[in-house]
Structure formats: C-alpha cells, structure tokens
Design a protein around this motif. Structure first.
Motif, PDB file in Angstrom:
ATOM      1  N   VAL A   1      79.897 -25.387  19.456  1.00 25.17           N
ATOM      2  CA  VAL A   1      80.117 -26.770  19.064  1.00 25.17           C
ATOM      3  C   VAL A   1      81.322 -26.806  18.136  1.00 25.17           C
ATOM      4  O   VAL A   1      81.289 -26.246  17.043  1.00 25.17           O
ATOM      5  CB  VAL A   1      78.880 -27.350  18.342  1.00 25.17           C
ATOM      6  N   GLU A   2      82.380 -27.433  18.584  1.00 21.80           N
ATOM      7  CA  GLU A   2      83.608 -27.486  17.802  1.00 21.80           C
ATOM      8  C   GLU A   2      83.575 -28.657  16.837  1.00 21.80           C
ATOM      9  O   GLU A   2      82.769 -29.576  16.988  1.00 21.80           O
ATOM     10  CB  GLU A   2      84.788 -27.591  18.763  1.00 21.80           C
ATOM     11  N   ALA A   3      84.438 -28.618  15.848  1.00 18.32           N
ATOM     12  CA  ALA A   3      84.518 -29.691  14.851  1.00 18.32           C
ATOM     13  C   ALA A   3      84.695 -31.022  15.569  1.00 18.32           C
ATOM     14  O   ALA A   3      85.476 -31.140  16.505  1.00 18.32           O
ATOM     15  CB  ALA A   3      85.679 -29.437  13.904  1.00 18.32           C
ATOM     16  N   GLY A   4      83.915 -32.012  15.160  1.00 19.20           N
ATOM     17  CA  GLY A   4      84.010 -33.348  15.744  1.00 19.20           C
ATOM     18  C   GLY A   4      83.049 -33.580  16.905  1.00 19.20           C
ATOM     19  O   GLY A   4      82.829 -34.718  17.301  1.00 19.20           O
ATOM     20  N   GLU A   5      82.472 -32.538  17.463  1.00 17.99           N
ATOM     21  CA  GLU A   5      81.500 -32.700  18.544  1.00 17.99           C
ATOM     22  C   GLU A   5      80.103 -32.806  17.943  1.00 17.99           C
ATOM     23  O   GLU A   5      79.856 -32.331  16.839  1.00 17.99           O
ATOM     24  CB  GLU A   5      81.528 -31.503  19.497  1.00 17.99           C
ATOM     25  N   THR A   6      79.210 -33.407  18.686  1.00 18.26           N
ATOM     26  CA  THR A   6      77.811 -33.457  18.263  1.00 18.26           C
ATOM     27  C   THR A   6      76.987 -32.603  19.224  1.00 18.26           C
ATOM     28  O   THR A   6      77.415 -32.314  20.341  1.00 18.26           O
ATOM     29  CB  THR A   6      77.256 -34.892  18.280  1.00 18.26           C
ATOM     30  N   ILE A   7      75.798 -32.230  18.790  1.00 18.53           N
ATOM     31  CA  ILE A   7      74.909 -31.417  19.615  1.00 18.53           C
ATOM     32  C   ILE A   7      74.665 -32.095  20.962  1.00 18.53           C
ATOM     33  O   ILE A   7      74.651 -31.457  22.000  1.00 18.53           O
ATOM     34  CB  ILE A   7      73.565 -31.159  18.885  1.00 18.53           C
ATOM     35  N   ALA A   8      74.502 -33.425  20.959  1.00 13.72           N
ATOM     36  CA  ALA A   8      74.217 -34.151  22.201  1.00 13.72           C
ATOM     37  C   ALA A   8      75.343 -34.000  23.222  1.00 13.72           C
ATOM     38  O   ALA A   8      75.114 -34.080  24.419  1.00 13.72           O
ATOM     39  CB  ALA A   8      73.977 -35.623  21.898  1.00 13.72           C
ATOM     40  N   GLN A   9      76.554 -33.764  22.760  1.00 14.15           N
ATOM     41  CA  GLN A   9      77.704 -33.629  23.656  1.00 14.15           C
ATOM     42  C   GLN A   9      77.906 -32.195  24.130  1.00 14.15           C
ATOM     43  O   GLN A   9      78.819 -31.938  24.899  1.00 14.15           O
ATOM     44  CB  GLN A   9      79.000 -34.043  22.934  1.00 14.15           C
ATOM     45  N   THR A  10      77.084 -31.282  23.677  1.00  8.29           N
ATOM     46  CA  THR A  10      77.468 -29.894  23.826  1.00  8.29           C
ATOM     47  C   THR A  10      76.536 -28.995  24.613  1.00  8.29           C
ATOM     48  O   THR A  10      76.539 -27.795  24.405  1.00  8.29           O
ATOM     49  CB  THR A  10      77.666 -29.269  22.441  1.00  8.29           C
ATOM     50  N   ALA A  11      75.751 -29.523  25.507  1.00 12.07           N
ATOM     51  CA  ALA A  11      74.985 -28.624  26.367  1.00 12.07           C
ATOM     52  C   ALA A  11      75.993 -27.802  27.167  1.00 12.07           C
ATOM     53  O   ALA A  11      77.116 -28.257  27.429  1.00 12.07           O
ATOM     54  CB  ALA A  11      74.085 -29.425  27.306  1.00 12.07           C
ATOM     55  N   PRO A  12      75.646 -26.585  27.560  1.00 14.17           N
ATOM     56  CA  PRO A  12      76.582 -25.800  28.369  1.00 14.17           C
ATOM     57  C   PRO A  12      77.052 -26.595  29.588  1.00 14.17           C
ATOM     58  O   PRO A  12      76.287 -27.375  30.171  1.00 14.17           O
ATOM     59  CB  PRO A  12      75.744 -24.580  28.776  1.00 14.17           C
ATOM     60  N   ARG A  13      78.309 -26.411  29.953  1.00 12.98           N
ATOM     61  CA  ARG A  13      78.910 -27.172  31.050  1.00 12.98           C
ATOM     62  C   ARG A  13      78.505 -26.651  32.428  1.00 12.98           C
ATOM     63  O   ARG A  13      78.988 -27.130  33.430  1.00 12.98           O
ATOM     64  CB  ARG A  13      80.429 -27.169  30.910  1.00 12.98           C
ATOM     65  N   VAL A  14      77.616 -25.682  32.474  1.00 16.06           N
ATOM     66  CA  VAL A  14      77.066 -25.137  33.715  1.00 16.06           C
ATOM     67  C   VAL A  14      75.583 -25.436  33.711  1.00 16.06           C
ATOM     68  O   VAL A  14      74.903 -25.184  32.705  1.00 16.06           O
ATOM     69  CB  VAL A  14      77.307 -23.617  33.804  1.00 16.06           C
ATOM     70  N   LEU A  15      75.045 -25.951  34.806  1.00 16.48           N
ATOM     71  CA  LEU A  15      73.613 -26.231  34.875  1.00 16.48           C
ATOM     72  C   LEU A  15      72.823 -24.934  34.952  1.00 16.48           C
ATOM     73  O   LEU A  15      73.280 -23.957  35.538  1.00 16.48           O
ATOM     74  CB  LEU A  15      73.302 -27.099  36.088  1.00 16.48           C
ATOM     75  N   PRO A  16      71.614 -24.945  34.399  1.00 18.63           N
ATOM     76  CA  PRO A  16      70.790 -23.728  34.465  1.00 18.63           C
ATOM     77  C   PRO A  16      70.207 -23.507  35.863  1.00 18.63           C
ATOM     78  O   PRO A  16      69.936 -24.473  36.580  1.00 18.63           O
ATOM     79  CB  PRO A  16      69.669 -24.019  33.457  1.00 18.63           C
ATOM     80  N   VAL A  17      70.058 -22.245  36.219  1.00 19.32           N
ATOM     81  CA  VAL A  17      69.361 -21.880  37.442  1.00 19.32           C
ATOM     82  C   VAL A  17      68.029 -21.280  37.008  1.00 19.32           C
ATOM     83  O   VAL A  17      68.005 -20.264  36.315  1.00 19.32           O
ATOM     84  CB  VAL A  17      70.160 -20.841  38.275  1.00 19.32           C
ATOM     85  N   THR A  18      66.945 -21.950  37.357  1.00 20.75           N
ATOM     86  CA  THR A  18      65.620 -21.451  36.987  1.00 20.75           C
ATOM     87  C   THR A  18      64.738 -21.378  38.217  1.00 20.75           C
ATOM     88  O   THR A  18      64.876 -22.184  39.134  1.00 20.75           O
ATOM     89  CB  THR A  18      64.953 -22.371  35.934  1.00 20.75           C
ATOM     90  N   LYS A  19      63.882 -20.411  38.245  1.00 22.89           N
ATOM     91  CA  LYS A  19      62.929 -20.227  39.349  1.00 22.89           C
ATOM     92  C   LYS A  19      61.634 -19.712  38.748  1.00 22.89           C
ATOM     93  O   LYS A  19      61.637 -18.970  37.782  1.00 22.89           O
ATOM     94  CB  LYS A  19      63.437 -19.181  40.344  1.00 22.89           C
ATOM     95  N   SER A  20      60.546 -20.070  39.353  1.00 29.96           N
ATOM     96  CA  SER A  20      59.273 -19.507  38.934  1.00 29.96           C
ATOM     97  C   SER A  20      59.180 -18.076  39.454  1.00 29.96           C
ATOM     98  O   SER A  20      59.535 -17.801  40.602  1.00 29.96           O
ATOM     99  CB  SER A  20      58.109 -20.324  39.481  1.00 29.96           C
ATOM    100  N   CYS A  21      58.748 -17.179  38.609  1.00 25.30           N
ATOM    101  CA  CYS A  21      58.625 -15.781  39.008  1.00 25.30           C
ATOM    102  C   CYS A  21      57.340 -15.597  39.803  1.00 25.30           C
ATOM    103  O   CYS A  21      56.344 -16.268  39.564  1.00 25.30           O
ATOM    104  CB  CYS A  21      58.613 -14.868  37.783  1.00 25.30           C
ATOM    105  N   SER A  22      57.393 -14.656  40.730  1.00 25.08           N
ATOM    106  CA  SER A  22      56.183 -14.411  41.540  1.00 25.08           C
ATOM    107  C   SER A  22      55.285 -13.389  40.902  1.00 25.08           C
ATOM    108  O   SER A  22      55.580 -12.727  40.002  1.00 25.08           O
ATOM    109  CB  SER A  22      56.568 -13.926  42.914  1.00 25.08           C
TER     110      SER A  22
END
Length: 178
Positions: free
Chosen positions: A157-178
């Motif tokens: 999070v750089e100066a001037g940004e807020t937490i709400a603006q700063t989720a990673p710019r790549v979506l998460p890949v999630t899967k349920s484990c077997s």
C-alpha cells in the motif's frame, strides 16, 4: 569424587535448553524440502496454498504467484514454504510484515519501527477455498493458519492509497482439497 546435585541439575537444564534450540532451527534438508514443494503460479488443483505478492504499482515488479504444496501452517510460514524472503520490524519481527523479497528497499524503509502511511506498508488479504475474491484479513499472518486450497495475498500500500483500493491486482485461485 562426589558430584553435587546442583552441578547435575545445571548440566541437565543446559542440555535441555540446547536441545530445544536445535529442534526449532530447520535443518538444511528441511529448508530445501520446503522450497521443493513450491512452484510458480497459483495452486490450480487444490493441492496446497497459493501466495500472491503484489509489490504495488510504483515498484515496476511483476506480481508473484506461487503455490506451496502440502502446506498447512501459518501465513507467515507460507513465505518460507514458497521460497520468499520476508522481514518483520525490529519491534515485531514475526508479527508485522515490513519487507518482502527486499521490497521496499532498506533505504526507503529501515524496518526498525512500524512504517508510517507516508512510507507505505503491506496489506494482507485472504481467500478461502471456493472463493474468487480477496478479503482483507482480520488477523495477522503469524496467527492465521492457511487451509489447503486457500490463497494468501499481499499488496504493498503506497502513500495516498487506502486498504480498500489495494487488494492484489490478481484474483485468487482457490479449490477445495480432496
């Protein structure tokens, strides 16, 4: 020659203390094994925990996407399992992420104290198995145990940004484990 009880107890305490220290220091084979279980890209098959590191827009660094297979420990330990260097502050060595893979540089942020908003800091996001969106983590990485199939995301999070603006710019890949 008589051995005093005090000497025996002192030697025994010293032996236990040394043994405890040795048991918590990972051996070279353990370190290698941790990195061998890491691969580039997020975990596509639900076989581990994904780690996404977004260094921020001004860093000119690519977003790192990693998979730590067979992982079931804390978010802090996920860095080591994925082969990523992380540093805390002098105040909170394993409780506050100050630098990831040498970003920000030591010149920009010495990590002696918790950085100010003007210096920038790391924000921690998580995505549980089955989720396709980041959620700001309500707990620190040293406390959160990442479940198989989940994703941990970090964004500088750089100066001037807020937490709400700063989720990673790549979506998460999630899967349920077997």
């Amino acid at each position: 020659m008589r051995i005093s009880l005090r000497m025996v107890l002192t030697a025994l305490i010293a032996l236990v203390a040394v043994g405890s220290l040795i048991s918590i220091i990972p051996s070279e084979s353990q370190k290698t094994e941790q990195v061998e279980n890491a691969s580039r890209g997020q975990c596509e098959n639900g076989d581990g925990v994904s780690l996404v590191i977004d260094f921020g827009t001004s860093s000119n660094r690519e977003i790192a996407e990693l998979c730590a297979s067979d992982f079931d420990s804390t978010g802090w330990e996920l860095f080591a399992a994925a082969g990523v260097k992380v540093e805390g502050t002098s105040e909170y060595p394993t409780g506050f992420v100050c630098r990831v893979d040498n970003w920000p540089t030591a010149e920009d942020q010495p990590c002696t104290k918790t950085p100010t908003a003007a210096q920038g800091s790391w924000a921690y996001f998580v995505a549980e198995p089955g989720s396709s969106a980041w959620q700001y983590s309500g707990q620190g990485a040293a406390m959160r145990v990442a479940s198989c199939g989940a994703a941990d995301g970090w964004r500088f999070v750089e100066a001037g940004e807020t937490i709400a603006q700063t989720a990673p710019r790549v979506l998460p890949v999630t899967k349920s484990c077997s």
